[in-house]
Motif scaffolding. Structure first.
Motif, PDB file in Angstrom:
ATOM      1  N   TYR A 129      39.451  49.227  22.385  1.00 29.15           N
ATOM      2  CA  TYR A 129      40.504  48.512  22.663  1.00 29.15           C
ATOM      3  C   TYR A 129      41.244  48.982  23.953  1.00 29.15           C
ATOM      4  N   ALA A 130      41.355  50.152  24.133  1.00 31.23           N
ATOM      5  CA  ALA A 130      41.991  50.934  25.084  1.00 31.23           C
ATOM      6  C   ALA A 130      41.302  50.799  26.358  1.00 31.23           C
ATOM      7  N   PHE A 131      39.987  50.856  26.512  1.00 31.47           N
ATOM      8  CA  PHE A 131      39.177  50.799  27.658  1.00 31.47           C
ATOM      9  C   PHE A 131      39.292  49.191  27.897  1.00 31.47           C
ATOM     10  N   LYS A 132      39.076  48.197  27.167  1.00 28.22           N
ATOM     11  CA  LYS A 132      39.100  46.941  27.312  1.00 28.22           C
ATOM     12  C   LYS A 132      40.440  46.385  27.804  1.00 28.22           C
ATOM     13  N   ARG A 133      41.570  46.963  27.572  1.00 31.50           N
ATOM     14  CA  ARG A 133      42.972  46.738  28.072  1.00 31.50           C
ATOM     15  C   ARG A 133      43.190  47.232  29.477  1.00 31.50           C
ATOM     16  N   ILE A 134      42.611  48.244  29.567  1.00 37.54           N
ATOM     17  CA  ILE A 134      42.837  48.994  30.967  1.00 37.54           C
ATOM     18  C   ILE A 134      42.058  48.073  31.947  1.00 37.54           C
ATOM     19  N   LEU A 135      40.782  47.874  31.538  1.00 39.42           N
ATOM     20  CA  LEU A 135      39.982  47.159  32.770  1.00 39.42           C
ATOM     21  C   LEU A 135      40.320  45.923  32.711  1.00 39.42           C
ATOM     22  N   ASP A 136      40.595  45.050  31.621  1.00 38.94           N
ATOM     23  CA  ASP A 136      41.129  43.548  31.724  1.00 38.94           C
ATOM     24  C   ASP A 136      42.301  43.490  32.621  1.00 38.94           C
ATOM     25  N   ALA A 137      43.407  44.426  32.556  1.00 43.20           N
ATOM     26  CA  ALA A 137      44.484  44.322  33.385  1.00 43.20           C
ATOM     27  C   ALA A 137      44.088  44.319  34.669  1.00 43.20           C
ATOM     28  N   SER A 138      43.418  45.251  34.967  1.00 43.65           N
ATOM     29  CA  SER A 138      42.677  45.479  36.606  1.00 43.65           C
ATOM     30  C   SER A 138      42.101  44.455  37.269  1.00 43.65           C
ATOM     31  N   LEU A 139      41.317  43.578  36.314  1.00 43.99           N
ATOM     32  CA  LEU A 139      40.525  42.435  36.666  1.00 43.99           C
ATOM     33  C   LEU A 139      41.199  41.170  36.451  1.00 43.99           C
ATOM     34  N   LYS A 140      42.385  41.108  36.039  1.00 41.97           N
ATOM     35  CA  LYS A 140      43.278  39.959  35.789  1.00 41.97           C
ATOM     36  C   LYS A 140      43.453  39.150  36.871  1.00 41.97           C
ATOM     37  N   GLY A 141      42.988  37.628  36.784  1.00 45.28           N
ATOM     38  CA  GLY A 141      43.256  36.722  38.063  1.00 45.28           C
ATOM     39  C   GLY A 141      41.947  36.967  38.969  1.00 45.28           C
ATOM     40  N   VAL A 142      41.069  37.656  38.872  1.00 42.21           N
ATOM     41  CA  VAL A 142      39.869  37.812  39.781  1.00 42.21           C
ATOM     42  C   VAL A 142      38.895  37.056  39.096  1.00 42.21           C
ATOM     43  N   GLU A 143      38.304  36.150  40.560  1.00 39.22           N
ATOM     44  CA  GLU A 143      36.944  35.290  40.134  1.00 39.22           C
ATOM     45  C   GLU A 143      35.974  36.074  40.744  1.00 39.22           C
ATOM     46  N   PHE A 144      34.720  35.991  39.956  1.00 35.01           N
ATOM     47  CA  PHE A 144      33.574  36.651  40.338  1.00 35.01           C
ATOM     48  C   PHE A 144      32.242  35.805  40.878  1.00 35.01           C
ATOM     49  N   ASP A 145      31.440  36.351  42.053  1.00 34.83           N
ATOM     50  CA  ASP A 145      30.252  35.916  42.420  1.00 34.83           C
ATOM     51  C   ASP A 145      29.351  36.647  42.198  1.00 34.83           C
ATOM     52  N   GLY A 146      28.705  36.339  41.057  1.00 37.29           N
ATOM     53  CA  GLY A 146      27.845  37.162  40.236  1.00 37.29           C
ATOM     54  C   GLY A 146      28.227  38.314  39.576  1.00 37.29           C
ATOM     55  N   ILE A 147      28.062  39.568  39.880  1.00 34.83           N
ATOM     56  CA  ILE A 147      28.997  40.670  39.349  1.00 34.83           C
ATOM     57  C   ILE A 147      30.064  41.043  40.086  1.00 34.83           C
ATOM     58  N   ALA A 148      30.130  40.591  41.242  1.00 34.14           N
ATOM     59  CA  ALA A 148      31.087  41.175  42.214  1.00 34.14           C
ATOM     60  C   ALA A 148      32.201  40.265  42.383  1.00 34.14           C
ATOM     61  N   PRO A 149      33.622  41.030  42.435  1.00 35.37           N
ATOM     62  CA  PRO A 149      34.776  40.105  42.773  1.00 35.37           C
ATOM     63  C   PRO A 149      34.618  39.387  44.181  1.00 35.37           C
ATOM     64  N   TRP A 166      40.988  36.545  44.387  1.00 35.42           N
ATOM     65  CA  TRP A 166      42.060  37.029  43.319  1.00 35.42           C
ATOM     66  C   TRP A 166      43.217  36.064  43.537  1.00 35.42           C
ATOM     67  N   TRP A 167      43.658  35.597  42.341  1.00 33.48           N
ATOM     68  CA  TRP A 167      44.901  35.086  42.080  1.00 33.48           C
ATOM     69  C   TRP A 167      45.673  36.187  41.761  1.00 33.48           C
ATOM     70  N   PRO A 168      46.705  36.732  42.355  1.00 31.18           N
ATOM     71  CA  PRO A 168      47.339  37.864  42.235  1.00 31.18           C
ATOM     72  C   PRO A 168      48.453  37.625  41.083  1.00 31.18           C
ATOM     73  N   LEU A 169      48.971  36.506  41.049  1.00 34.92           N
ATOM     74  CA  LEU A 169      50.053  36.048  39.864  1.00 34.92           C
ATOM     75  C   LEU A 169      49.436  35.362  38.767  1.00 34.92           C
ATOM     76  N   SER A 170      48.704  34.093  39.323  1.00 32.39           N
ATOM     77  CA  SER A 170      47.900  33.499  38.282  1.00 32.39           C
ATOM     78  C   SER A 170      47.613  32.137  39.049  1.00 32.39           C
ATOM     79  N   ARG A 171      46.534  31.598  38.590  1.00 33.37           N
ATOM     80  CA  ARG A 171      46.036  30.417  39.313  1.00 33.37           C
ATOM     81  C   ARG A 171      47.097  29.453  39.303  1.00 33.37           C
ATOM     82  N   GLN A 172      47.942  29.080  38.380  1.00 28.15           N
ATOM     83  CA  GLN A 172      48.867  28.298  38.102  1.00 28.15           C
ATOM     84  C   GLN A 172      50.143  28.454  39.066  1.00 28.15           C
ATOM     85  N   LYS A 173      50.236  29.630  39.494  1.00 24.49           N
ATOM     86  CA  LYS A 173      51.343  30.097  40.631  1.00 24.49           C
ATOM     87  C   LYS A 173      50.589  29.710  41.987  1.00 24.49           C
ATOM     88  N   GLY A 174      49.517  29.368  42.188  1.00 24.48           N
ATOM     89  CA  GLY A 174      49.102  28.845  43.221  1.00 24.48           C
ATOM     90  C   GLY A 174      49.052  29.558  44.763  1.00 24.48           C
TER      91      GLY A 174
END
Length: 236
Positions: free
Chosen positions: A145-165, A168-176
């Protein structure tokens, strides 16, 4: 003048106008990531402390002949992931080792920010921690859970094309607010209008939101989103 690395997934491709790569100074990157620009420069250039040399974490996408540091969008996303691990107590040495090991099975020069590292990166950290008898790191990454928490936070709001970012929605998609290397050289834009947030915010501060929205032919809501985002960046 600008030189470019040989082509590889995640590496720079020759492109004289930087379209599709994004382009950020360490100051701009630091502003977006809330990481001191001096740290970014140190991590991407390497540095010496008391006669000991610490090599850079990876080679930037854009290499200037005068040794100036610039980041591409992929550098920005990799820096975000590296910073998340450092804030969790992982040393730059261990992160560099993780990047080196991950490149062996992730076909990308910047593996920390890929979807493959999200699924397989924990085992890499465990392996290098065990090799170095790093009890603290072993304890951290034995807990899934510690690894998942760290990485999920670092990739939050990121869209991917295949495996690569890819975006990036730096706040959230809803914030536009969107950061897309294919648009405006990767500078933050208000997603509805596609205009850089810095441009809209400057117009709003000069003309007022109502007049600026008419001049730029964007909604008042879009102007407010841009102003609020730029104010957040200034306050950080």
């Amino acid at each position: 003048m600008v030189s470019y690395q040989p082509h590889a997934m995640g590496a720079a491709v020759r492109n004289d106008n930087f379209i599709g790569m994004g382009l950020y100074t360490p100051t701009e990157a630091g502003r977006l990531l809330h990481v001191p620009s001096k740290k970014i420069t140190r991590w991407l250039r390497g540095h010496s402390v008391k006669g000991k040399r610490y090599e850079r974490l990876w080679r930037p996408q854009i290499v200037m002949e005068d040794d100036a540091i610039f980041l591409g969008f992929r550098d920005l996303m990799e820096m975000r992931a590296a910073d998340a691990f450092m804030k969790a107590g992982v040393s730059a040495y261990m992160i560099r080792r993780a990047i080196e090991e991950a490149r062996k099975y992730v076909d990308d020069e910047r593996p920390l920010s890929t979807t493959k590292f999200r699924t397989d990166g924990r085992s890499i950290f465990l392996e290098i921690a065990d090799e170095n008898n790093d009890t603290k790191l072993l304890d951290l990454f034995r807990r899934q859970y510690a690894f998942k928490r760290i990485l999920d936070a670092s990739l939050k709001g990121v869209e991917f094309d295949g495996i690569a970012p890819s975006r990036w929605w730096p706040l959230s998609r809803q914030k536009g607010i969107l950061i897309d290397p294919q648009r405006s050289f990767g500078q933050p834009i208000e997603a509805e209008s596609g205009v850089p947030t810095a441009t809209l915010a400057a117009a709003a501060h000069t003309e007022g939101i109502n007049n600026a929205s008419k001049l730029w032919r964007v909604s008042r809501q879009a102007m407010r989103r841009a102003v609020e985002y730029e104010d957040l960046l200034q306050a950080a």
